[in-house]
Scaffold this motif. Structure first.
Motif, PDB file in Angstrom:
ATOM      1  N   ILE A 161     -19.795  32.490  -1.515  1.00  0.00           N
ATOM      2  CA  ILE A 161     -20.443  32.563  -0.383  1.00  0.00           C
ATOM      3  C   ILE A 161     -19.596  33.195   0.359  1.00  0.00           C
ATOM      4  O   ILE A 161     -20.196  33.866   1.317  1.00  0.00           O
ATOM      5  N   LEU A 162     -18.186  33.402   0.506  1.00  0.00           N
ATOM      6  CA  LEU A 162     -17.300  34.586   0.889  1.00  0.00           C
ATOM      7  C   LEU A 162     -18.087  35.880   1.014  1.00  0.00           C
ATOM      8  O   LEU A 162     -18.046  36.909   2.040  1.00  0.00           O
ATOM      9  N   ALA A 163     -18.049  36.162  -0.699  1.00  0.00           N
ATOM     10  CA  ALA A 163     -19.209  37.905  -0.709  1.00  0.00           C
ATOM     11  C   ALA A 163     -20.174  37.796  -0.033  1.00  0.00           C
ATOM     12  O   ALA A 163     -20.466  38.925   0.362  1.00  0.00           O
ATOM     13  N   GLY A 164     -21.172  36.668  -0.066  1.00  0.00           N
ATOM     14  CA  GLY A 164     -22.249  36.897   1.241  1.00  0.00           C
ATOM     15  C   GLY A 164     -21.759  37.183   2.659  1.00  0.00           C
ATOM     16  O   GLY A 164     -22.102  37.858   3.160  1.00  0.00           O
ATOM     17  N   GLY A 165     -20.825  36.475   2.803  1.00  0.00           N
ATOM     18  CA  GLY A 165     -20.214  36.891   4.284  1.00  0.00           C
ATOM     19  C   GLY A 165     -19.320  38.304   5.044  1.00  0.00           C
ATOM     20  O   GLY A 165     -19.693  38.709   5.807  1.00  0.00           O
ATOM     21  N   ILE A 166     -18.863  38.640   3.848  1.00  0.00           N
ATOM     22  CA  ILE A 166     -19.039  40.325   3.690  1.00  0.00           C
ATOM     23  C   ILE A 166     -19.331  41.314   3.589  1.00  0.00           C
ATOM     24  O   ILE A 166     -20.245  41.907   4.722  1.00  0.00           O
ATOM     25  N   ALA A 167     -20.823  40.937   2.708  1.00  0.00           N
ATOM     26  CA  ALA A 167     -21.563  41.598   3.101  1.00  0.00           C
ATOM     27  C   ALA A 167     -22.700  41.781   4.334  1.00  0.00           C
ATOM     28  O   ALA A 167     -23.380  43.062   4.932  1.00  0.00           O
ATOM     29  N   GLU A 168     -22.467  40.952   4.695  1.00  0.00           N
ATOM     30  CA  GLU A 168     -23.102  40.445   6.171  1.00  0.00           C
ATOM     31  C   GLU A 168     -22.663  41.278   7.420  1.00  0.00           C
ATOM     32  O   GLU A 168     -23.044  41.243   8.238  1.00  0.00           O
ATOM     33  N   ARG A 169     -20.973  40.528   7.230  1.00  0.00           N
ATOM     34  CA  ARG A 169     -20.526  41.044   8.724  1.00  0.00           C
ATOM     35  C   ARG A 169     -19.426  41.613   8.553  1.00  0.00           C
ATOM     36  O   ARG A 169     -18.683  42.366   9.624  1.00  0.00           O
ATOM     37  N   GLY A 170     -19.349  41.900   7.096  1.00  0.00           N
ATOM     38  CA  GLY A 170     -18.023  43.002   6.507  1.00  0.00           C
ATOM     39  C   GLY A 170     -16.376  42.211   6.512  1.00  0.00           C
ATOM     40  O   GLY A 170     -15.675  42.268   5.723  1.00  0.00           O
ATOM     41  N   THR A 171     -16.799  40.940   7.246  1.00  0.00           N
ATOM     42  CA  THR A 171     -15.423  39.996   6.818  1.00  0.00           C
ATOM     43  C   THR A 171     -15.896  38.366   6.403  1.00  0.00           C
ATOM     44  O   THR A 171     -16.887  38.459   6.552  1.00  0.00           O
ATOM     45  N   ALA A 172     -14.837  38.339   5.802  1.00  0.00           N
ATOM     46  CA  ALA A 172     -15.419  36.072   6.082  1.00  0.00           C
ATOM     47  C   ALA A 172     -13.976  35.187   6.452  1.00  0.00           C
ATOM     48  O   ALA A 172     -13.305  35.826   5.578  1.00  0.00           O
ATOM     49  N   THR A 173     -14.721  34.303   6.467  1.00  0.00           N
ATOM     50  CA  THR A 173     -13.066  33.623   6.457  1.00  0.00           C
ATOM     51  C   THR A 173     -13.361  32.391   5.827  1.00  0.00           C
ATOM     52  O   THR A 173     -14.260  31.462   5.284  1.00  0.00           O
ATOM     53  N   LEU A 174     -12.213  31.564   5.381  1.00  0.00           N
ATOM     54  CA  LEU A 174     -11.988  30.242   3.873  1.00  0.00           C
ATOM     55  C   LEU A 174     -10.716  30.184   5.083  1.00  0.00           C
ATOM     56  O   LEU A 174      -9.701  30.157   5.450  1.00  0.00           O
ATOM     57  N   VAL A 175     -11.362  28.192   5.076  1.00  0.00           N
ATOM     58  CA  VAL A 175      -9.993  27.331   5.338  1.00  0.00           C
ATOM     59  C   VAL A 175     -10.382  26.390   5.111  1.00  0.00           C
ATOM     60  O   VAL A 175     -10.814  25.540   4.185  1.00  0.00           O
ATOM     61  N   VAL A 176      -9.256  26.212   4.039  1.00  0.00           N
ATOM     62  CA  VAL A 176      -8.666  25.610   3.287  1.00  0.00           C
ATOM     63  C   VAL A 176      -7.667  24.179   3.203  1.00  0.00           C
ATOM     64  O   VAL A 176      -6.963  24.543   4.337  1.00  0.00           O
ATOM     65  N   SER A 177      -7.584  23.111   2.898  1.00  0.00           N
ATOM     66  CA  SER A 177      -6.758  22.046   2.757  1.00  0.00           C
ATOM     67  C   SER A 177      -5.101  21.756   1.750  1.00  0.00           C
ATOM     68  O   SER A 177      -5.837  22.645   1.026  1.00  0.00           O
ATOM     69  N   GLY A 178      -4.005  21.043   2.550  1.00  0.00           N
ATOM     70  CA  GLY A 178      -3.512  21.095   1.249  1.00  0.00           C
ATOM     71  C   GLY A 178      -3.163  20.233   0.376  1.00  0.00           C
ATOM     72  O   GLY A 178      -4.139  19.878   0.064  1.00  0.00           O
ATOM     73  N   GLY A 179      -2.325  19.710  -0.069  1.00  0.00           N
ATOM     74  CA  GLY A 179      -1.426  18.900  -1.092  1.00  0.00           C
ATOM     75  C   GLY A 179      -1.780  19.344  -2.441  1.00  0.00           C
ATOM     76  O   GLY A 179      -1.839  20.659  -2.653  1.00  0.00           O
ATOM     77  N   SER A 180      -1.349  18.450  -3.430  1.00  0.00           N
ATOM     78  CA  SER A 180      -1.429  18.670  -4.720  1.00  0.00           C
ATOM     79  C   SER A 180      -2.725  18.922  -5.383  1.00  0.00           C
ATOM     80  O   SER A 180      -2.899  19.949  -6.091  1.00  0.00           O
ATOM     81  N   THR A 181      -3.643  18.011  -5.363  1.00  0.00           N
ATOM     82  CA  THR A 181      -5.242  18.364  -5.643  1.00  0.00           C
ATOM     83  C   THR A 181      -5.818  19.786  -5.565  1.00  0.00           C
ATOM     84  O   THR A 181      -6.496  20.390  -7.097  1.00  0.00           O
ATOM     85  N   PRO A 182      -5.908  20.567  -4.950  1.00  0.00           N
ATOM     86  CA  PRO A 182      -6.141  21.972  -4.504  1.00  0.00           C
ATOM     87  C   PRO A 182      -5.939  23.080  -5.375  1.00  0.00           C
ATOM     88  O   PRO A 182      -6.274  24.334  -5.696  1.00  0.00           O
ATOM     89  N   LYS A 183      -4.465  22.575  -6.409  1.00  0.00           N
ATOM     90  CA  LYS A 183      -3.170  23.709  -6.762  1.00  0.00           C
ATOM     91  C   LYS A 183      -4.682  24.913  -8.069  1.00  0.00           C
ATOM     92  O   LYS A 183      -4.528  25.955  -7.935  1.00  0.00           O
ATOM     93  N   LEU A 184      -4.915  23.934  -8.739  1.00  0.00           N
ATOM     94  CA  LEU A 184      -5.401  24.492  -9.900  1.00  0.00           C
ATOM     95  C   LEU A 184      -6.698  25.279  -9.436  1.00  0.00           C
ATOM     96  O   LEU A 184      -7.358  26.296  -9.554  1.00  0.00           O
ATOM     97  N   PHE A 185      -7.292  25.365  -8.313  1.00  0.00           N
ATOM     98  CA  PHE A 185      -8.341  25.779  -7.964  1.00  0.00           C
ATOM     99  C   PHE A 185      -8.178  26.728  -7.390  1.00  0.00           C
ATOM    100  O   PHE A 185      -8.610  27.904  -7.152  1.00  0.00           O
ATOM    101  N   PHE A 186      -7.353  26.689  -6.441  1.00  0.00           N
ATOM    102  CA  PHE A 186      -6.353  27.748  -5.466  1.00  0.00           C
ATOM    103  C   PHE A 186      -6.087  29.358  -6.892  1.00  0.00           C
ATOM    104  O   PHE A 186      -6.693  30.566  -6.471  1.00  0.00           O
ATOM    105  N   LYS A 187      -5.594  28.394  -8.077  1.00  0.00           N
ATOM    106  CA  LYS A 187      -5.311  29.444  -8.761  1.00  0.00           C
ATOM    107  C   LYS A 187      -6.473  30.538  -9.440  1.00  0.00           C
ATOM    108  O   LYS A 187      -6.457  31.979  -9.952  1.00  0.00           O
ATOM    109  N   THR A 188      -7.571  29.490  -9.474  1.00  0.00           N
ATOM    110  CA  THR A 188      -8.650  29.943 -10.079  1.00  0.00           C
ATOM    111  C   THR A 188      -9.114  30.586  -9.191  1.00  0.00           C
ATOM    112  O   THR A 188      -9.830  31.834  -9.495  1.00  0.00           O
ATOM    113  N   LEU A 189      -9.484  30.206  -7.789  1.00  0.00           N
ATOM    114  CA  LEU A 189     -10.522  31.204  -7.098  1.00  0.00           C
ATOM    115  C   LEU A 189      -9.137  32.812  -6.732  1.00  0.00           C
ATOM    116  O   LEU A 189     -10.022  33.552  -6.331  1.00  0.00           O
TER     117      LEU A 189
END
Length: 242
Positions: free
Chosen positions: A35-63
């Motif tokens: 989705i981010l790549a699609g935003g960049i292709a359309e507008r030249g930029t993309a925005t990602l908004v994320v939450s904190g906590g311990s749950t997303p740590k592995l997701f963050f590393k993978t992303l």
């Protein structure tokens, strides 16, 4: 109860269930990167908004290892504690340690303003500073606490109804609640639901049970995740693993 029992609970949920947390992290990272790549292709930029906590740590590393044009990605937070950014409880530090690494180190991070005289001033300054970057949000990833809060929409929060008001013109608001610890700053629900893609990332059977309970309540303010899900313009993808 298995997480699959969530599926028929509410038409706003699109459950994405995975056998392992690693598989979840990989699938969510690939979806977000696309989705981010699609935003960049359309507008030249993309925005990602994320939450904190311990749950997303592995997701963050993978992303962070995904091969996209990170130099044209702006990373922001759904919510933040009003503490210095170097504080271990700051979501800004979590992002720096786990997401803004590897290829994602090239991304542009926009933190909240947390050095105001009080929470209200922090919210006002944050909204003024971040408003231009909130106009086009490509992806918002939410988390959820075991009390049914998401973002910093805490049950009995002092500004909860204002934060959840879909007619509000506020973008960022402060929140103080007994379960929140420090005063918080959070995006309001209209901003969250203006995102092109909204996903709820939860793990473990306890949180699956919490979500099922929340969606079955008559009073959505009791567990605000229900209000967020039920007011979504399209089904919220729930990424879950045991």
């Amino acid at each position: 109860m298995k997480a699959d029992a969530l599926k028929p609970t509410d038409p706003h949920i699109d459950l994405q269930s995975y056998e392992t947390r690693g598989a979840l992290a990989e699938a969510l990272a690939l979806s977000v990167a696309g989705i981010l790549a699609g935003g960049i292709a359309e507008r030249g930029t993309a925005t990602l908004v994320v939450s904190g906590g311990s749950t997303p740590k592995l997701f963050f590393k993978t992303l962070s290892a995904c091969d996209i044009d990170w130099a044209n990605v702006t990373v922001m937070l759904v919510d933040e504690r009003i503490v210095p950014p170097e504080n271990d409880r700051a979501n800004a530090k979590l992002i720096a340690d786990y997401l803004l690494q590897d290829k994602a180190a090239a991304a542009h991070f926009l933190p909240y303003v947390t050095d105001g005289r009080d929470a209200a001033e922090c919210a006002e300054k944050s909204e003024k500073q971040l408003a231009p970057s909130l106009k086009h949000i490509d992806v918002t990833i939410l988390g959820m606490g075991t009390d049914g809060h998401t973002a910093s929409f805490f049950p009995n929060g002092d500004h909860l109804e204002e934060a959840l008001d879909m007619q509000s013109d506020r973008q960022i608001i402060s929140m103080l609640a007994e379960g929140a610890g420090e005063p918080r700053l959070t995006l309001t629900m209209p901003v969250i639901h203006a995102s092109r893609f909204v996903a709820l990332h939860i793990e473990g059977q306890e949180k699956a049970d919490v979500l099922k309970t929340a969606l079955g309540l008559d009073d959505d303010l009791t567990m605000p995740i229900a209000c967020v899900v039920k007011n979504a313009p399209e089904p919220v993808k729930v990424f879950w693993a045991p």
